[in-house]
Design an enzyme around this catalytic site. Structure first.
Site, short mmCIF file in Angstrom:
data_model
loop_
_atom_site.label_atom_id
_atom_site.label_comp_id
_atom_site.label_asym_id
_atom_site.label_seq_id
_atom_site.Cartn_x
_atom_site.Cartn_y
_atom_site.Cartn_z
N LYS A 40 44.73 22.17 -17.00
CA LYS A 40 45.44 23.31 -17.95
C LYS A 40 46.42 24.08 -17.42
O LYS A 40 46.40 24.49 -16.25
CB LYS A 40 43.89 24.20 -18.35
CG LYS A 40 44.32 25.47 -19.18
CD LYS A 40 42.85 26.10 -19.40
CE LYS A 40 42.98 27.14 -20.36
NZ LYS A 40 41.63 27.68 -20.69
N CYS A 83 42.19 25.16 -24.62
CA CYS A 83 41.95 26.45 -25.11
C CYS A 83 43.31 27.52 -24.91
O CYS A 83 43.93 27.54 -25.88
CB CYS A 83 40.86 27.20 -24.14
SG CYS A 83 40.20 28.71 -25.07
N GLU A 132 35.46 22.79 -24.62
CA GLU A 132 35.82 23.12 -23.19
C GLU A 132 34.65 23.29 -22.35
O GLU A 132 33.70 24.17 -23.02
CB GLU A 132 36.90 24.50 -23.32
CG GLU A 132 37.38 24.79 -21.68
CD GLU A 132 38.13 25.96 -21.85
OE1 GLU A 132 39.12 26.25 -21.06
OE2 GLU A 132 37.90 26.86 -22.98
#
Length: 289
Positions: A116, A153, A43
């Protein structure tokens, strides 16, 4: 038998964007030399993990997809090596900023962008300051080497995300990560918890999962994070089949028999026996109607 090699990586990052991109390119070449066709990077690898601190100046790191250095250079590399590259970047879109990822196919073409969905807010992980929650929903891409789903993540802690990608046909799920120690709380070590959570997603969905993480210690002012490294790959039962150590810059490559994975998934009948009609509470915040 249909064999596919996949790879994950981990590396240290500095403030030098070009140096980080060059290092990522070197890791990709190493993986491709070993036969990997889908290669994962960590990331936000273009810089240090800047969300450690809330700094207005860091907002200027965001770029449009077409202007991002890593995306532009890795498009060329993907085409040269005929590999699929999910690439994490800090996206600017009009007045908003997202923690985003684009999937580059083996032709060098952009397949799309995922933003995300779950944005953390913790000591040293001040992401809500920088990122608007994603508006793309969970996505699965048909690449040259099969269908892949990619979360970012904090997304990897949510079983709903992995299940959505599996339901959409993901044959592999990938998670670029930046996870490590918690500043001012050295007693907290979530590495085992992190890995077991992802192993559970793989087992429950009968889908192999590939995870990248960064490695090393990064200091910004009075904040310090030592990242866990420990990038890993699970098989479709959740067993870890490849794992890096906690300190080394690494490339991990694993070969999968995709026909066997499909046969295992078909034999278990987990998707056949689902009861979506009973899952209404999961669509609420508190389990109430």
């Amino acid at each position: 038998m249909t064999t596919l090699k996949v790879a994950t990586t981990q590396m240290r990052c500095s403030w030098d964007v070009q140096a980080n991109v060059d290092k990522a390119k070197n890791l990709i070449r190493q993986a491709a030399d070993c036969g990997a066709k889908i290669i994962l990077l960590q990331e936000l690898f273009e810089r240090k993990y800047f969300p450690q601190q809330q700094k207005p100046a860091y907002m200027d790191f965001a770029t449009e997809l077409e202007n991002d250095v890593a995306v532009t250079e890795l498009q060329k590399l993907a085409k040269e090596l005929h590999v699929v590259l999910p690439v994490s970047f800090f996206e600017k879109k009009n007045t908003n900023r997202y923690n985003s990822l684009t999937v580059i196919d083996a032709t060098g073409d952009i397949l799309g962008v995922y933003r995300k969905s779950h944005i953390p807010d913790d000591v040293g992980y001040e992401e809500k300051y920088y990122f608007t929650p994603g508006n793309t929903g969970f996505k699965v891409w048909q690449t040259a080497y099969g269908k892949i789903g990619v979360g970012i993540c904090w997304d990897q802690w949510f079983p709903e995300a992995a299940r959505c990608m599996a339901l959409e046909g993901a044959e592999f799920i990938l998670y670029p990560s930046a996870i490590g120690s918690v500043p001012q709380h050295p007693e907290i070590n979530s590495k085992g918890h992190w890995q077991r959570t992802i192993q559970g997603h793989a087992a429950a969905n009968l889908v192999p999962i590939i995870v990248a993480n960064r490695v090393g210690t990064e200091i910004i002012d009075d904040s310090e994070i030592t990242f866990y490294g420990s990038a890993f790959i699970t098989d479709q039962t959740g067993r870890i089949v490849e794992q890096a150590d906690e300190k080394s810059e690494s490339v991990l490559v694993h070969s999968f028999d995709t026909d066997q994975i499909k046969a295992t998934r078909n034999a278990w009948g987990l998707f056949r026996d689902r009861r979506p009609d009973l899952y209404r509470p999961i669509l609420t915040l508190d389990g109430q109607g």
